[in-house]
Design a protein around this motif. Sequence first.
Motif, PDB file in Angstrom:
ATOM      1  N   SER A  53      63.972  11.552  26.639  1.00  0.00           N
ATOM      2  CA  SER A  53      63.134  12.748  26.750  1.00  0.00           C
ATOM      3  C   SER A  53      62.304  13.000  25.495  1.00  0.00           C
ATOM      4  O   SER A  53      61.332  13.754  25.537  1.00  0.00           O
ATOM      5  CB  SER A  53      64.002  13.983  27.034  1.00  0.00           C
ATOM      6  N   GLY A 106      58.066  21.400  35.318  1.00  0.00           N
ATOM      7  CA  GLY A 106      58.128  20.384  34.276  1.00  0.00           C
ATOM      8  C   GLY A 106      57.708  20.992  32.954  1.00  0.00           C
ATOM      9  O   GLY A 106      56.756  21.779  32.901  1.00  0.00           O
ATOM     10  N   GLU A 152      50.151  26.983  35.166  1.00  0.00           N
ATOM     11  CA  GLU A 152      50.501  26.383  33.880  1.00  0.00           C
ATOM     12  C   GLU A 152      50.634  27.472  32.827  1.00  0.00           C
ATOM     13  O   GLU A 152      49.793  28.371  32.736  1.00  0.00           O
ATOM     14  CB  GLU A 152      49.439  25.386  33.413  1.00  0.00           C
ATOM     15  N   THR A 196      64.841  21.058  35.770  1.00  0.00           N
ATOM     16  CA  THR A 196      63.506  20.951  35.186  1.00  0.00           C
ATOM     17  C   THR A 196      63.509  19.980  34.012  1.00  0.00           C
ATOM     18  O   THR A 196      64.170  20.223  32.998  1.00  0.00           O
ATOM     19  CB  THR A 196      63.016  22.333  34.706  1.00  0.00           C
ATOM     20  N   THR A 238      53.615  14.294  32.480  1.00  0.00           N
ATOM     21  CA  THR A 238      54.660  14.959  33.267  1.00  0.00           C
ATOM     22  C   THR A 238      54.828  14.272  34.615  1.00  0.00           C
ATOM     23  O   THR A 238      55.951  14.000  35.059  1.00  0.00           O
ATOM     24  CB  THR A 238      54.312  16.449  33.468  1.00  0.00           C
ATOM     25  N   MET A 242      56.548  19.990  29.144  1.00  0.00           N
ATOM     26  CA  MET A 242      56.079  18.892  28.307  1.00  0.00           C
ATOM     27  C   MET A 242      55.640  19.419  26.940  1.00  0.00           C
ATOM     28  O   MET A 242      54.769  20.279  26.845  1.00  0.00           O
ATOM     29  CB  MET A 242      54.901  18.178  28.977  1.00  0.00           C
ATOM     30  N   TYR A 278      56.582  10.949  34.060  1.00  0.00           N
ATOM     31  CA  TYR A 278      58.016  11.076  33.787  1.00  0.00           C
ATOM     32  C   TYR A 278      58.781  11.403  35.068  1.00  0.00           C
ATOM     33  O   TYR A 278      59.881  10.896  35.299  1.00  0.00           O
ATOM     34  CB  TYR A 278      58.263  12.153  32.732  1.00  0.00           C
TER      35      TYR A 278
END
Length: 440
Positions: A177, A65, A95, A137, A430, A67, A433
């Motif tokens: 988005s 994901g 991350e 993604t 994230t 963001m 969503y």
Amino acid sequence: MVMKRPKLGVFLFVAFLLAYLLFLKYHYSTSKASNFRPPPHAESKLARAGDDRPVSADGLDFQYGVMFDAGSTGTRVHIFKLQMKSKEPPTVDHETFKAIKPGLSAYADDPEKCAAGIQELLDVAKSSVPPSMWAKTPLVLKATAGLRLLPGEKAKQLLEKVRQIFHESPFLSRDDSVSIMDGTDEGISAWITVNVLIGGLSRADITTVGMLDLGGGSTQITFSPRDEKTIQMSPIDFIRSFQMFDRTHTVYTHSYLGLGLMSARLTILGGSVDPPGGSTELVSPCLPPQYSGRWEHADVVFTVKGQKAGEPVFETCLTRVQKVLYGKIKRVSEVVSMDFYAFSFYYDRAVNLGIIDEKMGGAIRVSDYTDAARRVCSGPSAEPQQNPFLCLDLVYISVLLQEFGFPPHQQLRLARTINQVETSWALGATFNYMETLRGS
């Protein structure tokens, strides 16, 4: 010679023993391995072991994901590699994080100029996600207080430019988005982030914690009430329920727009983003005496000055801050009995004071901010040119926390990362969503 007859008890004992041995022989000779079943507690463990295997909708072990956090002072990208689990919240495997300045709102008058920075962060995402996963993604940008404070048309043009760039990227991008994030959603997402990272949303033995975030344009407080009175006595829009990880969560949450540190600083100094008559000179008791310098906020450059030497800086500044915050914060008695994490400028100012390590974080009492404010404001101004706003910022933070209802002795946990993951709202947003994608 006359033989003695055995006693009846002996015969009965021998007969019983022979019968028992014959029973055991028959039982084990007819038992088969296929008939074996583990005891109930062992069966449940075996069943749960199968549930722990990472799965996703298309059979992949991992999901990515991306963001974008478009804040008031900068834009940041978070690329999460998530290990998906069937009956538990996903876990963050890795991350990648990168930040650039200025914030998106700095391009309000020329949206085209934001493209270079957005593309720079997109390139980071492309290098972090395997090409085979790009199309699967989700790519999302959430703008916070910086854009919420802009005139509607200017904010719309900026978002449209970002939306165009996103649609041209190889990632999964939809019309929703790119958006301005509601302040309440910002608080909830940050609460989800910290509680996922500490295990509060997946383990029954870990209690959820509250969240305090002090950004540049707004500040949020979010926690899960344990006292029914908190729910009953709070304004209706302060209580939110939402679905996450197949569970319903109820939280107390509110975002105070305009009370982020940078916006509050401007108000305390007596300025505004649209200065009447074009006047940009501000004189404040919260600045070091005799100080004179320049400060830029919301594309306006202000000349800021301290008052004459001899004025009681701390007391005068405290009165000014209390006046600015008077009646603007809803006090909640329940916070006294809860653990809270505090982020952003709460963290940064504690680092400035040397109370916590910049990388490791730590803990701070509310009174530590107050004591430091008194010391910084009233003491000799050491290197005021480097940090002329430290007195003002510390007074504001200490008063803000007291207005929320935190007593001087209460301790707050300060963390920039938990398990190497940024403690911002980005991870929670994230997850949220991805929940919407799953339901669509």
